[in-house]
Enzyme design. Structure first.
Site, short mmCIF file in Angstrom:
data_model
loop_
_atom_site.label_atom_id
_atom_site.label_comp_id
_atom_site.label_asym_id
_atom_site.label_seq_id
_atom_site.Cartn_x
_atom_site.Cartn_y
_atom_site.Cartn_z
N TYR A 59 0.83 -1.20 0.00
CA TYR A 59 0.00 0.00 0.00
C TYR A 59 0.88 1.26 0.00
CZ TYR A 59 -3.70 -3.20 1.63
OH TYR A 59 -4.58 -4.24 1.77
N HIS A 117 0.26 -11.86 1.46
CA HIS A 117 -0.75 -10.99 0.86
C HIS A 117 -1.59 -11.69 -0.21
CE1 HIS A 117 -1.59 -6.45 0.05
NE2 HIS A 117 -2.67 -7.17 -0.18
#
Length: 274
Positions: A59, A117
């Protein structure tokens, strides 16, 4: 606040609604002009009692983690639960360790829950990564290990690959509109195994918050459409929803999704709204 226990975490609890940080930290504002706004939103959420923040090295190329680190300054760290994730390009024994250390440095603290992830086709790399994270638990850099976007078969394989610790969470897309964890058997399995399901995009980028049918049901409880959509998810004791930490109004609304429960007779009505 409604709290849930993660698998085999016996001494602590996290709020059933957390704060997501996808899109925070440079992605939407390359000049970082909204950084202060993002930090203040996260701090306000913490002040409201929401104690889980979900972030990732991916992110904002790590900048979201830096903003989370800034936001939590001054709060009792032991009362917070920070989730971050390793991106697939950093899977592998040494690379995963390096990535986790970099994330912890950006956060300025240890990581409560560290997730893989996204899955990759090479399960050997997944196994290596999980084993590296087990060593990081021993080192105290991370506290618990989880996965993200893993289907039922891959979750089971990951559980079997663990040598010393266990998978405590799986973060997946889950909302009233996208109920595949229910239909695939994933949610039922995770309930039996007492694994937390962390639901991202729980409001479908705001579209469920504008659903008139959900708003009508919400009036019965004095709640909004968004609060009904979130409560539908967190009525399951092992589900945590992580809507994006946006404005103060949205954070207040998210917090208001906790502390009450949809009646059984309304659950099917809610499902029929989408």
């Amino acid at each position: 606040m409604i709290q849930v226990e993660l698998k085999r975490i016996k001494t602590e609890a996290v709020t059933a609604v957390g704060m997501g940080t996808w899109g925070i930290g440079g992605k939407e504002s390359p000049d970082y002009s909204r950084d202060r706004e993002s930090v203040e939103a996260l701090r306000y959420g913490l002040e409201l009692g929401i104690n889980l923040i979900d972030t990732a090295e991916f992110y904002g190329a790590g900048h979201s983690e830096e903003l989370v680190g800034e936001a939590i300054k001054g709060f009792d760290r032991e009362e917070l639960f920070i989730v971050s994730k390793v991106w697939p390009t950093n899977f592998g024994y040494e690379k995963a360790k390096k990535a986790a250390r970099a994330s912890a440095k950006r956060l300025g603290t240890y990581i409560d829950l560290y997730l893989l992830h996204w899955p990759v086709d090479d399960f050997g790399r997944i196994g290596e990564t999980l084993h590296a994270l087990e060593e990081l638990v021993d080192e105290g850099l991370i506290r618990y290990i989880g996965v993200s976007n893993f289907d039922l078969e891959l979750l089971k394989r990951s559980q079997e690959a663990m040598r010393k610790y266990e998978i405590v969470a799986n973060e997946v897309k889950y909302s009233l509109r996208d109920r595949w964890p229910e239909t695939s058997g994933l949610l039922d399995y995770m309930k039996r195994e007492n694994i937390a399901l962390i639901a991202y995009t729980p409001l479908e980028k705001g579209s469920l918050a504008r659903n008139p049918c959900l708003a009508e049901i919400g009036r019965k409880y004095g709640k909004s459409a968004a609060q009904v959509a979130l409560n539908y998810l967190i009525r399951e004791e092992n589900v945590i929803a992580i809507p994006k930490a946006g404005s103060r109004i949205h954070l207040e609304e998210n917090a208001g999704a906790m502390g009450w429960r949809l009646k059984v007779e309304d659950v099917e009505k809610v499902r029929g709204c989408v």
